[in-house]
Design a protein around this motif. Sequence first.
Motif, PDB file in Angstrom:
ATOM      1  N   GLN A   1       0.801  -1.222   0.000  1.00  0.00           N
ATOM      2  CA  GLN A   1       0.000   0.000   0.000  1.00  0.00           C
ATOM      3  C   GLN A   1       0.833   1.272   0.000  1.00  0.00           C
ATOM      4  O   GLN A   1       0.488   2.253  -0.658  1.00  0.00           O
ATOM      5  CB  GLN A   1      -0.917   0.003   1.228  1.00  0.00           C
ATOM      6  N   VAL A   2       1.954   1.276   0.752  1.00  0.00           N
ATOM      7  CA  VAL A   2       2.686   2.521   0.955  1.00  0.00           C
ATOM      8  C   VAL A   2       4.100   2.470   0.381  1.00  0.00           C
ATOM      9  O   VAL A   2       4.524   3.379  -0.333  1.00  0.00           O
ATOM     10  CB  VAL A   2       2.734   2.897   2.452  1.00  0.00           C
ATOM     11  N   ALA A   3       4.873   1.416   0.699  1.00  0.00           N
ATOM     12  CA  ALA A   3       6.274   1.403   0.288  1.00  0.00           C
ATOM     13  C   ALA A   3       6.769  -0.002   0.007  1.00  0.00           C
ATOM     14  O   ALA A   3       6.472  -0.942   0.758  1.00  0.00           O
ATOM     15  CB  ALA A   3       7.155   2.049   1.357  1.00  0.00           C
ATOM     16  N   CYS A   4       7.540  -0.140  -1.073  1.00  0.00           N
ATOM     17  CA  CYS A   4       8.319  -1.340  -1.369  1.00  0.00           C
ATOM     18  C   CYS A   4       9.783  -0.968  -1.156  1.00  0.00           C
ATOM     19  O   CYS A   4      10.366  -0.209  -1.943  1.00  0.00           O
ATOM     20  CB  CYS A   4       8.109  -1.795  -2.804  1.00  0.00           C
TER      21      CYS A   4
ATOM     22  N   ARG B   1       9.457   4.329   8.855  1.00  0.00           N
ATOM     23  CA  ARG B   1       9.110   5.650   8.333  1.00  0.00           C
ATOM     24  C   ARG B   1       7.902   5.563   7.405  1.00  0.00           C
ATOM     25  O   ARG B   1       7.064   6.469   7.372  1.00  0.00           O
ATOM     26  CB  ARG B   1      10.300   6.243   7.615  1.00  0.00           C
ATOM     27  N   ALA B   2       7.781   4.481   6.660  1.00  0.00           N
ATOM     28  CA  ALA B   2       6.607   4.284   5.806  1.00  0.00           C
ATOM     29  C   ALA B   2       5.329   4.211   6.632  1.00  0.00           C
ATOM     30  O   ALA B   2       4.248   4.571   6.160  1.00  0.00           O
ATOM     31  CB  ALA B   2       6.772   3.015   4.978  1.00  0.00           C
ATOM     32  N   PHE B   3       5.466   3.758   7.867  1.00  0.00           N
ATOM     33  CA  PHE B   3       4.312   3.668   8.762  1.00  0.00           C
ATOM     34  C   PHE B   3       4.092   4.971   9.543  1.00  0.00           C
ATOM     35  O   PHE B   3       3.196   5.054  10.369  1.00  0.00           O
ATOM     36  CB  PHE B   3       4.490   2.491   9.728  1.00  0.00           C
TER      37      PHE B   3
ATOM     38  N   GLY C   1      -0.134   4.643  -5.811  1.00  0.00           N
ATOM     39  CA  GLY C   1       0.557   5.553  -4.896  1.00  0.00           C
ATOM     40  C   GLY C   1       1.650   4.907  -4.082  1.00  0.00           C
ATOM     41  O   GLY C   1       2.421   5.600  -3.409  1.00  0.00           O
ATOM     42  N   CYS C   2       1.750   3.570  -4.113  1.00  0.00           N
ATOM     43  CA  CYS C   2       2.834   2.886  -3.390  1.00  0.00           C
ATOM     44  C   CYS C   2       4.170   3.262  -4.029  1.00  0.00           C
ATOM     45  O   CYS C   2       4.300   3.309  -5.252  1.00  0.00           O
ATOM     46  CB  CYS C   2       2.619   1.385  -3.439  1.00  0.00           C
TER      47      CYS C   2
END
Length: 470
Positions: A215-218, A303-305, A239-240
């Motif tokens: 959802q946010v970061a790979c 940080r992604a969280f 948006g990821c």
Amino acid sequence: MTSWQGRNVTVAGLGVSGVSAARALAGLGAAVTVVDGGDGETHRARAAELADSGMSVRLGDAETLPEGTDLVVTSPGWKPSSPLFVAAAAAGVDVVGDVEIAWRLRGPDAAPWLAITGTNGKTTTTQMLASILAAAGLRTAAVGNIGTPIVDVVLEGDDAYDVLAVELSSYQLHWAPSLRAHSAAVLNLAPDHLDWHGSMEAYAADKGRIYEGNQVACVYNVADKATEDLVREADVEEGCRAIGFTLNAPAPSQLGVVDGILVDRAFVPDRQKQAQELAEVADVSPPAPHNIANALAAAGLARAFGVQATAVREGLRAFRPDAHRIEHIADVDGVAYIDDSKATNTHAAQASLAAYESIVWIAGGLAKGATFDELVAGAAARLRGVVLIGADRALIREALARHAPEVPVVDLDRTDTGAMSEAVRQAARLARPGDTVLMAPACASMDMFTNYNKRGDAFAAAVRELGASA
């Protein structure tokens, strides 16, 4: 949440994860049959406990699919080619793992998963991440391939945790088609478990499943292009973002190191012009290069969280790695003795050898099909001497003859309980003040020891014995 009432589920394996899945599904109303090829005393004791809870257990036959099965749940180590799974495929029955079951058991408000995989460093990075999340005041746990079975954690309820740090092996990912993490990281990729996966391509593909639906970061390793390739191939949420980590100065959308400082150029308002200090290299224990990389990956997920930089520093300072992971045992006569028994493959040993300048290397064990030319060639300039142990030590000896012929080698042809003490004594004989005696075997341990923990314990005991006699 999936309904399990009345489903006929076969659980393969009486190990920790298998028993956990069996109990969970039986408690939710499934008719559970557990199968295992073993029939020893431990198997029978576990079987009796499950039978007392109303489950069927079949020992000594792990190949025949029980009649009426509509789902098979496997323990992580069972190969896809196992006859039970071949029979399931022929019958049109799905096979999944305990991680998949845990994912299906989650409620609508369950804690998000921050997931980590890689050939090496998974456990350390997952524990670092949990330490950072805890420092941020979040209710969390390090779960999955370590600690409490993830099914048990999920069954504690949606409100038990704010976020989970989840270590996942390639085996677990293979059997978890529905998994969709908040954010995930692949730390590195090197040949491992190829007998299970069949090829490096299949192994990498299973690792890459961790990015699906992020959802946010790979989070990927800039120094390991294969990890970035997996990000490019993944189908993620709109948006990821792809977030790299590097031991060099970071580019925009990366975390890296500048003048001994861990910095973030990914989760800042202006990635082109700004960088956020997260911690110092000295805040990471031990500050070996590959462990700094682990810390950056953990920081990227945190940080992604939305975790603040101060919590990253506090979490890294509070973290201490498990035993047998580049663990400093003692200094004896000016020589440092380091236990990295967890370095059970060449990729892990390469990272460990790169952390020290002048090394007497204790290596050997079960090679698991590995070759050692690249490892030895890369480390040759750092080697003061080598002590070889274990069943496949000849493979390392031959690589040393080709790439480091001037380095003195002691070849120990013994596997008794005193072999490690002799290895340490021989390493001490080769070492000089300022050197590091490093046990990073680059091999599995089962030829001489029950596991890598026992091998590390034997090394530590031998070092302490050496210190006592110095």
